[in-house]
Design a protein around this motif. Structure first.
Motif, PDB file in Angstrom:
ATOM      1  N   UNK A  40       0.848  -1.201   0.000  1.00  0.00           N
ATOM      2  CA  UNK A  40       0.000   0.000   0.000  1.00  0.00           C
ATOM      3  C   UNK A  40       0.883   1.251   0.000  1.00  0.00           C
ATOM      4  N   UNK A  41       0.443   2.352  -0.568  1.00  0.00           N
ATOM      5  CA  UNK A  41      -0.756   2.400  -1.389  1.00  0.00           C
ATOM      6  C   UNK A  41      -0.523   1.603  -2.660  1.00  0.00           C
ATOM      7  N   UNK A  48      -3.029   1.369  -7.582  1.00  0.00           N
ATOM      8  CA  UNK A  48      -1.739   1.811  -8.138  1.00  0.00           C
ATOM      9  C   UNK A  48      -1.888   3.183  -8.807  1.00  0.00           C
ATOM     10  N   UNK A  49      -3.068   3.423  -9.397  1.00  0.00           N
ATOM     11  CA  UNK A  49      -3.300   4.750  -9.999  1.00  0.00           C
ATOM     12  C   UNK A  49      -3.394   5.813  -8.907  1.00  0.00           C
ATOM     13  N   UNK A  51      -1.935   5.608  -6.056  1.00  0.00           N
ATOM     14  CA  UNK A  51      -0.557   5.740  -5.562  1.00  0.00           C
ATOM     15  C   UNK A  51       0.228   6.799  -6.356  1.00  0.00           C
ATOM     16  N   UNK A  52       0.076   6.742  -7.688  1.00  0.00           N
ATOM     17  CA  UNK A  52       0.770   7.709  -8.554  1.00  0.00           C
ATOM     18  C   UNK A  52       0.403   9.133  -8.157  1.00  0.00           C
ATOM     19  N   UNK A  53      -0.897   9.347  -7.934  1.00  0.00           N
ATOM     20  CA  UNK A  53      -1.367  10.698  -7.595  1.00  0.00           C
ATOM     21  C   UNK A  53      -0.801  11.129  -6.242  1.00  0.00           C
ATOM     22  N   UNK A  54      -0.857  10.217  -5.270  1.00  0.00           N
ATOM     23  CA  UNK A  54      -0.418  10.600  -3.913  1.00  0.00           C
ATOM     24  C   UNK A  54       1.076  10.921  -3.882  1.00  0.00           C
ATOM     25  N   UNK A  55       1.877  10.081  -4.541  1.00  0.00           N
ATOM     26  CA  UNK A  55       3.328  10.214  -4.365  1.00  0.00           C
ATOM     27  C   UNK A  55       3.977  11.180  -5.355  1.00  0.00           C
ATOM     28  N   UNK A  56       3.197  11.658  -6.337  1.00  0.00           N
ATOM     29  CA  UNK A  56       3.732  12.571  -7.345  1.00  0.00           C
ATOM     30  C   UNK A  56       4.227  13.863  -6.677  1.00  0.00           C
ATOM     31  N   UNK A  74      -7.541   3.821  -1.613  1.00  0.00           N
ATOM     32  CA  UNK A  74      -6.698   2.746  -2.143  1.00  0.00           C
ATOM     33  C   UNK A  74      -6.840   1.492  -1.272  1.00  0.00           C
ATOM     34  N   UNK A  75      -6.891   1.713   0.024  1.00  0.00           N
ATOM     35  CA  UNK A  75      -6.993   0.601   0.983  1.00  0.00           C
ATOM     36  C   UNK A  75      -8.341  -0.125   0.857  1.00  0.00           C
TER      37      UNK A  75
END
Ligand code: TYD
Length: 210
Positions: A40-41, A48-49, A51-56, A74-75
């Motif tokens: 996670x995320x 996974x999509x 995740x991209x937004x959160x970690x960008x 995500x969870x």
């Protein structure tokens, strides 16, 4: 069929969780125990999509609440699509981070407090891991292990933020010592591996899985 076993790994960024999770893959493979490794995320196509937004790193205007909801979204997808079905099929699920990450990062470090537990009760349907291995590594040491070029949005936060994350983990481990097993992160990776495997072997035997 007996319900499986849910294991999560937690710790500050750069704590060496991934190495320990790799060791665990070998452990279960050698014993021919059916298992699912996930993270996670992420962990699902939608997750996974998210995740991209959160970690960008470019999303530096994300509000703390949006961040907390995105991790929870995500969870929720992950629990319903991957974790619950695997547990119901009697498998072991090993998850790289779960709800404790949200409580440490969004609850303690971002300062959102109890709200994070509340939204995650909906996201998880009250599912908690059976065992959580918390790798206890000083956040300064963890941060040093990740080179600045590789850091995502969360990892790029100041050391003060990572200290709060760490204090959050320590508080949670004190509150829930039956579930959260603290692993001394100052030892070698082999020492940590042996400690984790010894603990796990006891639990698997107790449950008749070994
Ligand atoms: P990841 O690359 O998985 O970090 P690590 O390899 O250290 O596990 O990135 C996940 C980042 O997201 C990490 O900095 C921790 C953070 N995080 C939260 O803030 N809340 C959460 O609920 C989760 C799951 C992760």
């Amino acid at each position: 069929m007996e319900r499986g076993l849910f294991i999560s790994f937690e710790g500050p960024d750069g704590s060496g969780k991934s190495t320990q999770i790799e060791y665990l893959k070998e452990y279960f493979l050698e014993r021919e125990i059916a298992c699912v490794f996930t993270r996670e995320p992420g962990g699902t196509h939608i997750g996974e999509e998210i995740r991209e937004i959160i970690l960008d790193k470019q999303n530096n205007d994300m509000t703390d609440l949006t961040e907390a909801f995105l991790y929870a979204a995500s969870r929720s997808q992950h629990v319903e699509q991957v974790i619950q079905p695997a547990l119901e099929a009697g498998k072991v699920v090993v998850c790289d981070r779960f709800v404790d990450s949200s409580i440490a990062y969004q609850g303690y470090a971002r300062g959102l407090g109890d709200l994070v537990e509340e939204i995650n009760r909906y996201a998880t349907g009250n599912l908690l891991p059976d065992i959580t291995f918390f790798i206890d590594v000083d956040p300064k040491v963890g941060k040093r292990r990740i080179s600045s070029g590789e850091r995502d949005r969360l990892e790029s936060e100041k050391i003060r933020f990572h200290r709060k994350v760490y204090q959050g983990y320590i508080a949670m481990a004190e509150k829930d010592p039956d579930r959260i097993v603290t692993v001394d992160g100052s030892g070698t990776r082999e020492e940590m591996r042996d400690f984790i495997m010894e603990h796990l072997t006891v639990v698997l035997k107790e449950r008749g899985m070994l």
